[in-house]
Enzyme design. Sequence first.
Site, PDB file in Angstrom:
ATOM      1  CG  ASP A 230      -1.042   5.567  -5.821  1.00 26.93           C
ATOM      2  OD1 ASP A 230      -0.806   5.002  -4.736  1.00 26.93           O
ATOM      3  OD2 ASP A 230      -0.421   5.312  -6.874  1.00 26.93           O
TER       4      ASP A 230
ATOM      5  CG  HIS B 149      -4.900   3.386  -8.925  1.00 29.76           C
ATOM      6  ND1 HIS B 149      -4.374   2.960  -7.729  1.00 29.76           N
ATOM      7  CD2 HIS B 149      -3.884   4.092  -9.533  1.00 29.76           C
ATOM      8  CE1 HIS B 149      -3.132   3.396  -7.599  1.00 29.76           C
ATOM      9  NE2 HIS B 149      -2.810   4.073  -8.685  1.00 29.76           N
TER      10      HIS B 149
ATOM     11  CG  HIS C 264       2.587   5.018  -3.380  1.00 32.43           C
ATOM     12  ND1 HIS C 264       2.905   6.053  -4.217  1.00 32.43           N
ATOM     13  CD2 HIS C 264       2.137   4.029  -4.195  1.00 32.43           C
ATOM     14  CE1 HIS C 264       2.631   5.719  -5.477  1.00 32.43           C
ATOM     15  NE2 HIS C 264       2.165   4.485  -5.480  1.00 32.43           N
TER      16      HIS C 264
ATOM     17  CG  ASP D  25       2.411   1.552  -8.638  1.00 29.11           C
ATOM     18  OD1 ASP D  25       1.502   1.768  -9.467  1.00 29.11           O
ATOM     19  OD2 ASP D  25       2.735   2.379  -7.764  1.00 29.11           O
TER      20      ASP D  25
HETATM   21 ZN   LIG Z   1       1.119   3.779  -7.171  1.00 27.93          ZN
HETATM   22 ZN   LIG Z   2      -1.179   5.449  -9.092  1.00 29.66          ZN
END
Ligand SMILES: [Zn+2]
Ligand SMILES: [Zn+2]
Length: 304
Positions: A211, A62, A269, A66
């Site tokens: 995520d 995505h 993460h 990050d």
């Molecule tokens: Zn992330």
């Molecule tokens: Zn994200």
Amino acid sequence: MPFEVTILGNNSAIPAHGRHPTSQVVQIHEQQFLVDCGEGTQMQLAKYKIRKNKLDHIFISHLHGDHYFGLIGLITSYHLMRREKPLHMHGPKGLLDIINLQLAASNTTLFFELIFHEVKSELVNVLFETDEFIISSFPVKHRIPTHGFLFKEKIGLRKINPDKIAELNFPFQVIAELKKGNDSEWEGKILKSNEWTLPPVAPRSYAFCADTIYHNELIKYISGCDVIYHEATFMEESAERAVLTFHSTAKQAATIGKAIGVKKLLLGHFSAKYDNLQPLLAEAKEIFSETELAIEGQTFSIES
Ligand SMILES: [Zn+2]
Ligand SMILES: [Zn+2]
């Protein structure tokens, strides 16, 4: 055949405590694939002695920075190193525009072909396939369109029964048929595949869940998976914040791992608020004991 994942970055949002934003390399058989490319990924590749020239496909989950801010650096290095092989980039709509804008601003015309494959996050997409394995994407639930990636071996050939090897004096083509599960004939004799061969080794699979907020739906996309990487940005004490930011807690990640019955769950993460990660691991292990922290530089073997 090797099937493993090496963690290059395991932090969320900002680099902190010596941890880097998300990136990992999946080796499946002879090929290596880059999954996400947070800032500093090319330095991490060098640090862990992964030859970046072996990478021909990059998968981006995505467009939060990050997960892809390392991309323009890596692409520029390939250019400066006079890469000639095409580079395949699989990611959400908009990613190519971002890269092209940066290249145009520096008046750079790449020496190699950059082939972009748009991933439609809301669907299941086959992204790459060989005779031996298949890589696909599946939807997860985050603040912006986001998808995970599933690496899955195909069912291989049957194996020759070791008890029969001494008697196995047929032509190669006959043996090949037996290994495919087909009965065959040789010098007037019927050879049964299931007498001469044993079932193939079980195919292995690995899922990178990107995520995501706690999302039961994703179980259906990766059921039967052997190893999964699931984000654990927060601990349960910050469950409300996890909901607000569309992230998961360590406990929630473990709940998903347990529901699928994976052999191993990798947590990553991590929020920059956690210096010590052991409490996150402990929280997850209370739910699902086969959990490990996805520590940078570590390689995890995918076993069925
Ligand atoms: Zn992330
Ligand atoms: Zn994200």
